[in-house]
Design a protein around this motif. Structure first.
Motif, short mmCIF file in Angstrom:
data_model
loop_
_atom_site.label_atom_id
_atom_site.label_comp_id
_atom_site.label_asym_id
_atom_site.label_seq_id
_atom_site.Cartn_x
_atom_site.Cartn_y
_atom_site.Cartn_z
N ILE A 99 37.23 37.47 45.62
CA ILE A 99 36.48 38.72 45.38
C ILE A 99 35.80 39.10 46.70
O ILE A 99 35.19 38.26 47.36
CB ILE A 99 35.45 38.52 44.26
N THR A 100 35.93 40.35 47.10
CA THR A 100 35.42 40.79 48.41
C THR A 100 34.39 41.91 48.23
O THR A 100 34.13 42.37 47.12
CB THR A 100 36.56 41.31 49.29
N LEU A 101 33.91 42.40 49.35
CA LEU A 101 32.93 43.49 49.31
C LEU A 101 33.54 44.76 48.69
O LEU A 101 32.81 45.58 48.12
CB LEU A 101 32.42 43.80 50.71
N ASP A 102 34.87 44.91 48.81
CA ASP A 102 35.51 46.10 48.22
C ASP A 102 35.34 46.15 46.70
O ASP A 102 35.47 47.22 46.10
CB ASP A 102 37.02 46.11 48.56
N ASP A 103 35.08 45.02 46.09
CA ASP A 103 34.93 44.98 44.62
C ASP A 103 33.50 45.26 44.18
O ASP A 103 33.23 45.45 42.99
CB ASP A 103 35.33 43.59 44.09
N LYS A 104 32.57 45.25 45.12
CA LYS A 104 31.14 45.24 44.77
C LYS A 104 30.74 46.41 43.86
O LYS A 104 30.03 46.24 42.88
CB LYS A 104 30.28 45.23 46.03
N ASN A 105 31.25 47.60 44.18
CA ASN A 105 30.83 48.78 43.41
C ASN A 105 31.42 48.83 42.01
O ASN A 105 31.04 49.69 41.21
CB ASN A 105 31.18 50.07 44.16
N GLU A 143 38.02 42.04 33.01
CA GLU A 143 38.42 43.45 32.98
C GLU A 143 38.67 44.04 34.37
O GLU A 143 39.57 44.82 34.58
CB GLU A 143 37.31 44.28 32.29
N VAL A 144 37.80 43.64 35.34
CA VAL A 144 37.85 44.30 36.65
C VAL A 144 38.70 43.54 37.66
O VAL A 144 39.41 44.15 38.47
CB VAL A 144 36.41 44.48 37.21
N ILE A 145 38.66 42.22 37.63
CA ILE A 145 39.37 41.41 38.64
C ILE A 145 40.67 40.85 38.03
O ILE A 145 41.74 41.03 38.58
CB ILE A 145 38.49 40.25 39.16
N GLY A 146 40.54 40.16 36.91
CA GLY A 146 41.72 39.73 36.16
C GLY A 146 42.52 38.59 36.75
O GLY A 146 43.64 38.33 36.31
N SER A 147 42.01 37.88 37.75
CA SER A 147 42.72 36.72 38.30
C SER A 147 41.75 35.87 39.10
O SER A 147 40.55 36.20 39.20
CB SER A 147 43.86 37.18 39.22
N ASP A 148 42.29 34.80 39.74
CA ASP A 148 41.42 33.94 40.56
C ASP A 148 41.44 34.37 42.04
O ASP A 148 41.09 33.58 42.90
CB ASP A 148 41.83 32.48 40.42
N GLU A 180 25.62 37.66 51.15
CA GLU A 180 25.90 36.26 50.77
C GLU A 180 25.67 36.04 49.28
O GLU A 180 26.45 35.36 48.62
CB GLU A 180 25.00 35.32 51.57
N LEU A 181 24.57 36.58 48.78
CA LEU A 181 24.26 36.39 47.36
C LEU A 181 25.39 36.94 46.49
O LEU A 181 25.85 36.31 45.54
CB LEU A 181 22.95 37.10 46.99
N TYR A 182 25.84 38.15 46.85
CA TYR A 182 26.91 38.79 46.07
C TYR A 182 28.20 37.98 46.15
O TYR A 182 28.82 37.66 45.13
CB TYR A 182 27.13 40.22 46.56
N LEU A 183 28.62 37.64 47.38
CA LEU A 183 29.92 36.97 47.54
C LEU A 183 29.93 35.58 46.89
O LEU A 183 30.89 35.19 46.24
CB LEU A 183 30.27 36.84 49.04
N PHE A 184 28.82 34.86 47.05
CA PHE A 184 28.75 33.53 46.43
C PHE A 184 28.75 33.66 44.91
O PHE A 184 29.54 33.01 44.21
CB PHE A 184 27.50 32.79 46.90
#
Ligand code: HEM
Length: 181
Positions: A29-35, A21-26, A136-140
């Motif tokens: 994913i960066t910190l801008d998506d975190k929220n 729903e939020v990303i929709g592709s491969d 790191e935890l989030y990005l991984f």
């Protein structure tokens, strides 16, 4: 976290639904998506609560005579606190033995972090690497779970066994990894 995603497939499914729903592709994913990734953040938080990564916390020295709940602790006593006693306290985390990422979502489905979630310790001597470790935890977690679906290997042996040392690590394990794209 990989082990929990395999053991709790309904959690993995919800993460993938959020990504669809939020990303929709491969894409990366960066910190801008975190929220916007509320469920993923909740899974990372619940993983930290549930796994009790640091089973015996760092030793500290009491610098002055101290009283805690009626116990006298003289100056220079070496003490250690157990973060896990809070992380597994049912007053703050009902049904603490259950893996429930939803405990970190409010009624609108937004991620929140209660002060009792303290896997990095608390106060002046809390983990110096907390900021880095959180990123790191989030990005991984985000990029790994967006790209792949994890599953049990066909031959399951001693899956998810904990090896306790300075930190807790999983015993080497096999799993089946499928591409999502
Ligand atoms: C998931 C990863 C991590 C967890 C769960 C974690 C957890 C902890 C905990 C519970 C403490 C003890 C806090 C206390 O005594 O109250 C600690 C201390 C510490 N951590 Fe971490 N840590 C992590 C990653 C890191 C990283 C990546 C670094 C460095 C880049 C780091 C550096 C330190 C240092 C230097 C201390 C000692 C702080 C002091 O005594 O003043 N940690 N950590």
């Amino acid at each position: 976290m990989c082990i929990y995603l395999i053991q709790f497939p309904e959690v993995q499914e919800k993460i993938h639904k959020e990504f669809d729903e939020v990303i929709g592709s491969d894409r990366m994913i960066t910190l801008d998506d975190k929220n916007n990734l509320h469920y993923l953040n909740a899974v990372v938080a619940e993983t930290q609560r549930y796994c009790n990564l640091v089973p015996v916390n760092v030793f500290h020295r009491v610098t002055k005579d101290t009283e805690i709940h009626g116990f006298q602790i003289p100056t220079d006593t070496i003490i250690t606190h157990q973060v896990s006693s809070v992380l597994m306290d049912e007053r703050y985390f009902p049904e603490p033995q259950k893996f429930k990422p939803e405990r970190f979502l409010d009624k609108n489905g937004k991620f929140f972090q209660p002060s009792e979630l303290m896997p990095f310790g608390i106060g002046k001597r809390a983990c110096l690497g907390e900021g880095l470790a959180r990123l790191e935890l989030y990005l991984f977690a985000a990029n790994m779970t967006n790209h792949f679906k994890l599953n049990y290997p066909s031959d399951i042996r001693d899956f998810g066994k904990r090896v306790i040392g300075g930190t807790v690590v999983p015993a080497p394990f096999l799993c089946k990894i499928e591409n999502r794209f």
